[in-house]
Design a protein around this motif. Structure first.
Motif, PDB file in Angstrom:
ATOM      1  N   PRO A  19       7.056  -0.097  10.807  1.00 15.21           N
ATOM      2  CA  PRO A  19       8.193  -0.316   9.896  1.00 15.21           C
ATOM      3  C   PRO A  19       8.454  -1.787   9.589  1.00 15.21           C
ATOM      4  CG  PRO A  19       8.756   1.322  11.553  1.00 15.21           C
ATOM      5  CD  PRO A  19       7.451   0.706  11.981  1.00 15.21           C
ATOM      6  N   GLY A  20       8.018  -2.677  10.465  1.00 14.55           N
ATOM      7  CA  GLY A  20       8.254  -4.095  10.238  1.00 14.55           C
ATOM      8  C   GLY A  20       7.275  -4.746   9.286  1.00 14.55           C
ATOM      9  N   LEU A  21       6.235  -4.025   8.908  1.00 14.29           N
ATOM     10  CA  LEU A  21       5.240  -4.564   7.979  1.00 14.29           C
ATOM     11  C   LEU A  21       5.735  -4.475   6.541  1.00 14.29           C
ATOM     12  CD1 LEU A  21       2.038  -2.859   9.451  1.00 14.29           C
ATOM     13  CD2 LEU A  21       2.624  -5.286   9.653  1.00 14.29           C
ATOM     14  N   THR A  22       5.327  -5.427   5.724  1.00 15.26           N
ATOM     15  CA  THR A  22       5.608  -5.319   4.294  1.00 15.26           C
ATOM     16  C   THR A  22       4.726  -4.230   3.702  1.00 15.26           C
ATOM     17  OG1 THR A  22       3.919  -6.941   3.659  1.00 15.26           O
ATOM     18  CG2 THR A  22       6.131  -7.790   4.186  1.00 15.26           C
ATOM     19  N   PHE A  23       5.085  -3.760   2.525  1.00 18.43           N
ATOM     20  CA  PHE A  23       4.279  -2.719   1.882  1.00 18.43           C
ATOM     21  C   PHE A  23       2.844  -3.195   1.669  1.00 18.43           C
ATOM     22  CE2 PHE A  23       5.283  -5.253  -1.834  1.00 18.43           C
ATOM     23  CZ  PHE A  23       4.194  -5.077  -2.678  1.00 18.43           C
ATOM     24  N   TYR A  24       2.685  -4.501   1.422  1.00 24.58           N
ATOM     25  CA  TYR A  24       1.358  -5.055   1.144  1.00 24.58           C
ATOM     26  C   TYR A  24       0.427  -4.879   2.339  1.00 24.58           C
ATOM     27  CZ  TYR A  24      -2.210  -8.576   0.017  1.00 24.58           C
ATOM     28  OH  TYR A  24      -3.404  -9.220  -0.226  1.00 24.58           O
ATOM     29  N   TRP A  25       0.915  -5.250   3.529  1.00 29.35           N
ATOM     30  CA  TRP A  25       0.067  -5.136   4.713  1.00 29.35           C
ATOM     31  C   TRP A  25      -0.111  -3.683   5.130  1.00 29.35           C
ATOM     32  CZ3 TRP A  25      -3.040  -8.775   5.180  1.00 29.35           C
ATOM     33  CH2 TRP A  25      -2.675 -10.100   4.964  1.00 29.35           C
ATOM     34  N   LYS A  26       0.850  -2.838   4.842  1.00 23.02           N
ATOM     35  CA  LYS A  26       0.668  -1.412   5.120  1.00 23.02           C
ATOM     36  C   LYS A  26      -0.496  -0.856   4.306  1.00 23.02           C
ATOM     37  CE  LYS A  26       5.473  -0.341   6.378  1.00 23.02           C
ATOM     38  NZ  LYS A  26       6.724   0.352   5.976  1.00 23.02           N
ATOM     39  N   TRP A  27      -0.547  -1.250   3.051  1.00 24.50           N
ATOM     40  CA  TRP A  27      -1.643  -0.788   2.194  1.00 24.50           C
ATOM     41  C   TRP A  27      -2.989  -1.320   2.693  1.00 24.50           C
ATOM     42  CZ3 TRP A  27      -2.023   1.601  -2.901  1.00 24.50           C
ATOM     43  CH2 TRP A  27      -0.839   2.242  -3.294  1.00 24.50           C
ATOM     44  N   LEU A  28      -3.045  -2.611   2.990  1.00 22.67           N
ATOM     45  CA  LEU A  28      -4.320  -3.201   3.397  1.00 22.67           C
ATOM     46  C   LEU A  28      -4.815  -2.630   4.727  1.00 22.67           C
ATOM     47  CD1 LEU A  28      -4.101  -6.973   2.401  1.00 22.67           C
ATOM     48  CD2 LEU A  28      -5.684  -5.252   1.533  1.00 22.67           C
ATOM     49  N   ILE A  29      -3.909  -2.492   5.680  1.00 19.01           N
ATOM     50  CA  ILE A  29      -4.302  -1.934   6.977  1.00 19.01           C
ATOM     51  C   ILE A  29      -4.758  -0.487   6.813  1.00 19.01           C
ATOM     52  CG2 ILE A  29      -3.440  -1.233   9.245  1.00 19.01           C
ATOM     53  CD1 ILE A  29      -1.660  -3.732   9.202  1.00 19.01           C
ATOM     54  N   SER A  30      -4.046   0.276   5.984  1.00 19.03           N
ATOM     55  CA  SER A  30      -4.434   1.671   5.757  1.00 19.03           C
ATOM     56  C   SER A  30      -5.812   1.770   5.113  1.00 19.03           C
ATOM     57  CB  SER A  30      -3.390   2.365   4.867  1.00 19.03           C
ATOM     58  OG  SER A  30      -2.130   2.418   5.504  1.00 19.03           O
ATOM     59  N   LEU A  31      -6.113   0.843   4.225  1.00 17.89           N
ATOM     60  CA  LEU A  31      -7.389   0.881   3.510  1.00 17.89           C
ATOM     61  C   LEU A  31      -8.567   0.417   4.366  1.00 17.89           C
ATOM     62  CD1 LEU A  31      -6.300  -0.539   0.022  1.00 17.89           C
ATOM     63  CD2 LEU A  31      -7.159   1.762   0.460  1.00 17.89           C
ATOM     64  N   HIS A  32      -8.333  -0.575   5.225  1.00 23.27           N
ATOM     65  CA  HIS A  32      -9.474  -1.250   5.853  1.00 23.27           C
ATOM     66  C   HIS A  32      -9.502  -1.193   7.378  1.00 23.27           C
ATOM     67  CE1 HIS A  32     -10.446  -2.822   1.900  1.00 23.27           C
ATOM     68  NE2 HIS A  32      -9.255  -3.382   1.794  1.00 23.27           N
ATOM     69  N   HIS A  33      -8.553  -0.518   8.021  1.00 25.77           N
ATOM     70  CA  HIS A  33      -8.515  -0.584   9.486  1.00 25.77           C
ATOM     71  C   HIS A  33      -9.766   0.023  10.131  1.00 25.77           C
ATOM     72  CE1 HIS A  33      -6.966   3.528   8.877  1.00 25.77           C
ATOM     73  NE2 HIS A  33      -7.357   3.778  10.112  1.00 25.77           N
ATOM     74  N   GLU A  34     -10.315   1.062   9.526  1.00 24.09           N
ATOM     75  CA  GLU A  34     -11.479   1.716  10.140  1.00 24.09           C
ATOM     76  C   GLU A  34     -12.690   0.785  10.178  1.00 24.09           C
ATOM     77  OE1 GLU A  34     -12.332   5.420   8.302  1.00 24.09           O
ATOM     78  OE2 GLU A  34     -10.459   6.382   8.930  1.00 24.09           O
ATOM     79  N   GLU A  35     -12.985   0.145   9.045  1.00 23.56           N
ATOM     80  CA  GLU A  35     -14.158  -0.731   9.011  1.00 23.56           C
ATOM     81  C   GLU A  35     -13.958  -1.975   9.863  1.00 23.56           C
ATOM     82  OE1 GLU A  35     -14.942  -2.452   5.213  1.00 23.56           O
ATOM     83  OE2 GLU A  35     -12.826  -2.821   4.756  1.00 23.56           O
ATOM     84  N   MET A  36     -12.710  -2.459   9.950  1.00 25.70           N
ATOM     85  CA  MET A  36     -12.450  -3.645  10.763  1.00 25.70           C
ATOM     86  C   MET A  36     -12.627  -3.341  12.250  1.00 25.70           C
ATOM     87  SD  MET A  36     -11.924  -6.040   8.618  1.00 25.70           S
ATOM     88  CE  MET A  36     -11.164  -7.364   9.548  1.00 25.70           C
ATOM     89  N   ILE A  37     -12.131  -2.190  12.679  1.00 26.27           N
ATOM     90  CA  ILE A  37     -12.274  -1.807  14.089  1.00 26.27           C
ATOM     91  C   ILE A  37     -13.740  -1.524  14.418  1.00 26.27           C
ATOM     92  CG2 ILE A  37     -11.715  -0.005  15.763  1.00 26.27           C
ATOM     93  CD1 ILE A  37      -8.947   0.170  14.501  1.00 26.27           C
TER      94      ILE A  37
END
Length: 297
Positions: free
Chosen positions: A248-266
């Motif tokens: 909840p503390g993330l901005t909408f921008y980082w929520k979108w980016l993390i949702s899009l790219h978290h799998e490949e980054m991990i």
């Protein structure tokens, strides 16, 4: 970078000819940079200039305006990066491979915050797409609705007058001020809507709604994204949140980016953090990022 288009009913549209002139200058500035980091800084600042001068998104412009901005950004990228068909990530990947021989970099790394070890290229398309759904296709619908409600208000007031309800109230409250009769006709609709811009709450509400800035879509967390955030602990501060606030503390921008790219980054780095935040001279990076860009004359 906006102009009024007489062929579209006086609506504001993006002046693509002027945009193309700025793209030529932007290309010159990018070419003049002497490092990848400086290139990213120049790109982010120049694209911010474009977005700002395309006009702030508001419901009064309708969805056509935001779609026009998105189309203009596609046009800009196609002109800047013709060899990669407008793909900035591929353009940067090619440059990194030529300079450092590095390949197979995840897409997310280019957009990841510097404090987390990324390059922090700003994804302007996410910002636009996140607010697009909160903008009406046709904002004139808001005015048409106000007119409908205004007509209903008039008909209700007229009915109350003609059945004696309003007349009796007026007699009780203003019998010494005006001379009226129960047979006096109710005033016309044209008189009812006079000075509507100053006196009608229907029009005030419509005006306020049209000037409202669209609200970006905040993506919900998933078990996968929450697990990824729990692993990095205090490292979430690199994304602008905290351990106590997490998603909840993330901005909408980082929520979108993390949702899009978290799998490949991990998959590539084992975590959302490419390096430990303490390993990066964050203060120096912040000073460099916020410093005035030196443009080529």
């Amino acid at each position: 970078l906006l102009k009024m288009d007489a062929t579209s009913g006086g609506k504001f549209v993006i002046d693509l000819a002027m945009v193309d002139e700025h793209v030529v200058e932007m290309q010159r500035q990018l070419t003049a940079t002497n490092s990848i980091f400086a290139w990213v800084q120049a790109y982010n600042k120049y694209m911010t200039f474009f977005i700002r001068n395309f006009g702030s998104a508001a419901k009064v412009y309708g969805r056509a305006h935001i779609d026009g901005v998105i189309d203009a950004l596609v046009r800009i990228h196609n002109k800047l990066f013709p060899n990669t068909k407008g793909n900035i990530v591929m353009a940067l990947a090619t440059s990194l491979e030529e300079k450092f021989g590095v390949t197979n970099i995840p897409v997310g790394w280019y957009f990841w915050p510097t404090a987390a070890g990324g390059l922090q290229v700003k994804d302007f398309f996410i910002e636009l797409l996140a607010i697009r759904e909160d903008i009406l296709e046709d904002p004139e619908w808001i005015l048409e609705l106000a007119k409908t409600w205004e007509r209903d208000d008039y008909e209700n007031a007229k009915r109350l007058w003609e059945d004696g309800t309003t007349f009796n109230q007026v007699i009780q409250q203003q019998q010494y001020v005006v001379q009226i009769s129960a047979t006096d006709p109710f005033f016309s609709f044209e008189e009812f809507i006079k000075c509507r811009e100053e006196r009608s709450m229907r029009w005030v509400n419509a005006f306020d709604t049209l000037l409202t800035r669209p609200i970006p879509v905040h993506l919900n967390s998933t078990p996968e994204t929450m697990a990824a955030l729990s692993i990095i602990g205090d490292g979430i501060e690199a994304f602008g949140s905290s351990v106590s606030e997490t998603w909840p503390g993330l901005t909408f921008y980082w929520k979108w980016l993390i949702s899009l790219h978290h799998e490949e980054m991990i998959k590539k780095y084992g975590s959302l953090l490419i390096v430990e935040p303490t390993s990066i001279p964050v203060g120096m990076v912040a000073v460099f990022r916020n410093s005035r860009t030196r443009w080529e004359q």
